[in-house]
Scaffold this active site. Structure first.
Site, PDB file in Angstrom:
ATOM      1  N   CYS A  96      46.578  28.524  44.117  1.00 29.35           N
ATOM      2  CA  CYS A  96      47.430  28.640  45.310  1.00 29.35           C
ATOM      3  C   CYS A  96      46.855  27.854  46.481  1.00 29.35           C
ATOM      4  CB  CYS A  96      47.635  30.096  45.682  1.00 29.35           C
ATOM      5  SG  CYS A  96      46.097  30.963  45.968  1.00 29.35           S
TER       6      CYS A  96
ATOM      7  N   GLU B  31      55.527  22.411  47.171  1.00 29.07           N
ATOM      8  CA  GLU B  31      54.434  22.774  46.265  1.00 29.07           C
ATOM      9  C   GLU B  31      54.794  22.385  44.830  1.00 29.07           C
ATOM     10  OE1 GLU B  31      53.900  26.977  45.268  1.00 29.07           O
ATOM     11  OE2 GLU B  31      51.757  26.727  45.576  1.00 29.07           O
TER      12      GLU B  31
HETATM   13  P1  NAD Z   1      56.485  33.587  40.304  1.00 32.92           P
HETATM   14  O1  NAD Z   1      56.891  33.925  41.684  1.00 32.92           O
HETATM   15  O2  NAD Z   1      57.446  32.908  39.431  1.00 32.92           O
HETATM   16  O3  NAD Z   1      56.049  34.916  39.522  1.00 32.92           O
HETATM   17  C1  NAD Z   1      55.109  35.800  40.053  1.00 32.92           C
HETATM   18  C2  NAD Z   1      55.378  37.191  39.521  1.00 32.92           C
HETATM   19  O4  NAD Z   1      56.655  37.600  39.980  1.00 32.92           O
HETATM   20  C3  NAD Z   1      55.414  37.281  37.998  1.00 32.92           C
HETATM   21  O5  NAD Z   1      54.818  38.498  37.588  1.00 32.92           O
HETATM   22  C4  NAD Z   1      56.902  37.308  37.698  1.00 32.92           C
HETATM   23  O6  NAD Z   1      57.209  37.979  36.503  1.00 32.92           O
HETATM   24  C5  NAD Z   1      57.417  38.092  38.893  1.00 32.92           C
HETATM   25  N1  NAD Z   1      58.838  37.860  39.179  1.00 32.92           N
HETATM   26  C6  NAD Z   1      59.581  36.761  38.893  1.00 32.92           C
HETATM   27  N2  NAD Z   1      60.869  36.962  39.287  1.00 32.92           N
HETATM   28  C7  NAD Z   1      60.913  38.188  39.842  1.00 32.92           C
HETATM   29  C8  NAD Z   1      61.948  38.962  40.440  1.00 32.92           C
HETATM   30  N3  NAD Z   1      63.202  38.505  40.530  1.00 32.92           N
HETATM   31  N4  NAD Z   1      61.639  40.182  40.926  1.00 32.92           N
HETATM   32  C9  NAD Z   1      60.370  40.662  40.858  1.00 32.92           C
HETATM   33  N5  NAD Z   1      59.358  39.992  40.276  1.00 32.92           N
HETATM   34  C10 NAD Z   1      59.622  38.770  39.779  1.00 32.92           C
HETATM   35  O7  NAD Z   1      55.120  32.782  40.459  1.00 32.92           O
HETATM   36  P2  NAD Z   1      54.209  32.166  39.312  1.00 32.92           P
HETATM   37  O8  NAD Z   1      54.939  30.994  38.768  1.00 32.92           O
HETATM   38  O9  NAD Z   1      53.746  33.228  38.372  1.00 32.92           O
HETATM   39  O10 NAD Z   1      52.937  31.717  40.167  1.00 32.92           O
HETATM   40  C11 NAD Z   1      52.932  30.535  40.884  1.00 32.92           C
HETATM   41  C12 NAD Z   1      53.158  30.775  42.353  1.00 32.92           C
HETATM   42  O11 NAD Z   1      52.250  31.742  42.841  1.00 32.92           O
HETATM   43  C13 NAD Z   1      52.888  29.538  43.163  1.00 32.92           C
HETATM   44  O12 NAD Z   1      53.860  29.381  44.157  1.00 32.92           O
HETATM   45  C14 NAD Z   1      51.526  29.799  43.785  1.00 32.92           C
HETATM   46  O13 NAD Z   1      51.233  29.090  44.932  1.00 32.92           O
HETATM   47  C15 NAD Z   1      51.599  31.257  44.017  1.00 32.92           C
HETATM   48  N6  NAD Z   1      50.262  31.834  44.138  1.00 32.92           N
HETATM   49  C16 NAD Z   1      49.836  32.255  45.374  1.00 32.92           C
HETATM   50  C17 NAD Z   1      48.565  32.789  45.542  1.00 32.92           C
HETATM   51  C18 NAD Z   1      48.082  33.290  46.887  1.00 32.92           C
HETATM   52  O14 NAD Z   1      47.095  34.006  46.966  1.00 32.92           O
HETATM   53  N7  NAD Z   1      48.740  32.967  47.978  1.00 32.92           N
HETATM   54  C19 NAD Z   1      47.714  32.900  44.430  1.00 32.92           C
HETATM   55  C20 NAD Z   1      48.169  32.436  43.194  1.00 32.92           C
HETATM   56  C21 NAD Z   1      49.451  31.927  43.066  1.00 32.92           C
END
Ligand code: NAD
Length: 493
Positions: free
Chosen positions: A298, A396
């Site tokens: 992230c 991103e």
């Molecule tokens: P994502 O948002 O697609 O998924 C994250 C989580 O949300 C997963 O468990 C997924 O199953 C769940 N999810 C998906 N749709 C949902 C919904 N409609 N309702 C509730 N939950 C739902 O993200 P990803 O692809 O797993 O991770 C990548 C993203 O995470 C990137 O944007 C990255 O920058 C961010 N990230 C941020 C940090 C931080 O600390 N700021 C750390 C790591 C990753």
């Protein structure tokens, strides 16, 4: 160690169930999802595909455990003991957990060993040690009144986490939440559930009472949504993408107004001035700051801003380092960047590169999929020269794609750096102390690194500003999310 890793990579992985109320259960629908390893694109096991009824069951188990009080009302020192034991168990299973996680999400093992079990254990230890050192307050009211400020656990905490560092990020949420006395329902990402199920097993072995930590695997749009819409979740802590973060805020508004804490993405500027003390180090660290874990970090320094006078040389140095990077088998200790987490993410990364080129960005290195005989999802570290207004300089990617932008003055650097919707991390390379402090003040970001990139510790908060989120993980500040303040107003007259 490599021998141990090779042995563990051959082991078959049993099909996984949900962990609810201290027991393994199938999803009520019987639904299952394949787990595809990004290492070779093969199915390595299956996980349960939870739906609303399973989530409701997990939330009810969490609520009952909270009401019962064997955890929520236990003396902080008792909770400390269990969480310290859990930290020990995570540590003693570190290699097994790291290899399991890498088979699930493709992170290079050298990084997974540091960032996953090790950091997870450290996080549990930190909050375990802290919880019996938090005191309430006596307010400076008029003498006839005693104003007491109590801190109480909020109740049921839901944690929804991404796939890039599942153990580390989950621990940042569940360790302070549990230490504070709450019950937790954890929803791992589809592409990284296995280590978190193992964590629940270890927590139970450490003595965490049934129902206090529940893990529901499944799809975000089904299980995640059900958690977001639950009427009995008090706080939802999320790390993931902006679009899902927005949905969670909507779910909260449509249900019980649960508090939602968001840690979202970034397009973090890494700014190199010509007066940087060591440009060779800056190039090496900047390269690691974007390309380790295939850019799926992230806080990755995905926008490199370089002062014009050194731009050509610095870029050439960086492209050479990126080209030499060892990308490949994530379970080889020598690998510097492992696999991209899924075929869909790889396709997304490549389409970002394609759109950037169509917009006029210049490809300086990489840009292609790496085809391995063994299959799997790999991508070349990619360097693109761009202008600040281009999509690739603002959006991103969450992949191994670095955008390089030249600048002429400090003011221009700040303007470009702050010119996106994000505000997660940033860095400044300069030998000028006053400039470093001006930049720290001027950058709109949760963290500003100076003459380094990516260093961190559990003792410092991590959180974003602008559309990178709200609230903080890590440090004692994380307790603020999982403890309510209650005032007692006592008339002494
Ligand atoms: P994502 O948002 O697609 O998924 C994250 C989580 O949300 C997963 O468990 C997924 O199953 C769940 N999810 C998906 N749709 C949902 C919904 N409609 N309702 C509730 N939950 C739902 O993200 P990803 O692809 O797993 O991770 C990548 C993203 O995470 C990137 O944007 C990255 O920058 C961010 N990230 C941020 C940090 C931080 O600390 N700021 C750390 C790591 C990753």
């Amino acid at each position: 160690m490599q021998e141990g890793i090779n042995r563990l990579r051959q082991q078959s992985i049993a099909n996984a169930s949900l962990f609810i109320d201290g027991a393994w259960r199938e999803a009520e629908s019987g639904g299952r999802m394949d787990v595809i390893s990004p290492i070779d694109g093969r199915i390595i096991t299956t996980i349960a595909d939870a739906d609303r009824s399973d989530v409701d069951l997990a939330v009810a188990a969490a609520r009952n455990a909270f009401k019962k009080g064997s955890w929520s009302k236990a003396a902080p020192a008792e909770r400390r003991k269990v969480l310290l034991k859990l930290a020990d168990l995570v540590e003693s299973h570190a290699l097994e957990l790291a290899v399991l996680g890498v088979r699930d999400n493709g992170t290079e093992i050298s990084m997974a060993l540091k960032a996953e079990p090790a950091s997870c254990a450290q996080t549990f230890r930190y909050y375990a040690e802290a919880i019996d050192k938090l005191y309430g307050e006596i307010a400076p009211t008029a003498p006839g009144i005693l104003g007491l400020v109590h801190r109480e656990p909020v109740g049921v905490v839901a944690a929804i986490v991404p796939w890039n560092f599942p153990m580390m990020i989950a621990a940042w949420k569940i360790a302070p939440a549990l230490a504070a006395g709450n019950s937790v329902v954890l929803k791992p990402a589809e592409g990284a559930s296995l280590t978190l199920l193992k964590l629940a097993e270890l927590a139970s072995r450490a003595g965490l009472p049934d129902g206090v930590l529940n893990v529901v695997t499944g799809r975000g749009a089904i299980a995640g949504e059900a958690l977001g819409l639950s009427m009995d979740v008090d706080v939802l802590a999320f790390t993931g993408s902006g679009p899902v973060g927005r949905r969670l805020l909507e779910y909260s508004a449509r249900s019980n107004l649960k508090r939602v804490y968001l840690e979202l993405g970034g397009k973090s500027p890494n700014i190199v001035f010509a007066d940087a003390p060591d440009l060779a180090k800056a190039a090496q660290v900047s390269m690691n700051g974007i390309f380790r874990n295939s850019g799926q970090v992230c806080v990755a320094g995905s926008r490199l801003l370089v002062e014009k006078s050194i731009h050509a040389d610095f870029c050439a140095q960086l492209v050479a380092l990126a080209t030499d990077m060892r990308v490949g088998d994530p379970l080889d200790l020598r690998t510097q960047a492992g696999a991209v987490s899924s075929e869909a993410q790889l396709a997304k990364n490549l389409s970002h590169v394609e759109s950037a080129l169509a917009e006029g960005a210049r490809l300086r290195g990489g840009g292609k999929r790496i085809l391995q005989e063994t299959g799997g999802f790999y991508m070349q570290p990619t360097v693109l020269e761009a202008t600040p207004g281009m999509g690739i300089a603002r959006e991103e990617v969450f992949g191994p794609v670095l955008t390089v932008i030249p600048f002429e003055s400090e003011g221009e650097a700040l303007q470009i750096a702050n010119g996106t919707d994000y505000g997660l991390a940033s860095a400044v390379w300069t030998g000028n102390l006053s400039r470093a402090h001006r930049m720290i003040r001027g950058l709109k970001a949760g963290v500003v690194h100076v003459n380094t990139y990516g260093g961190t510790d559990i003792t410092v908060p991590l959180g974003g500003v602008k559309q990178s989120g709200n609230g903080h993980d890590k440090s004692l500040h994380a307790f603020e999310k999982y403890l309510d303040l209650k005032t007692a107003w006592i008339d002494l007259t």
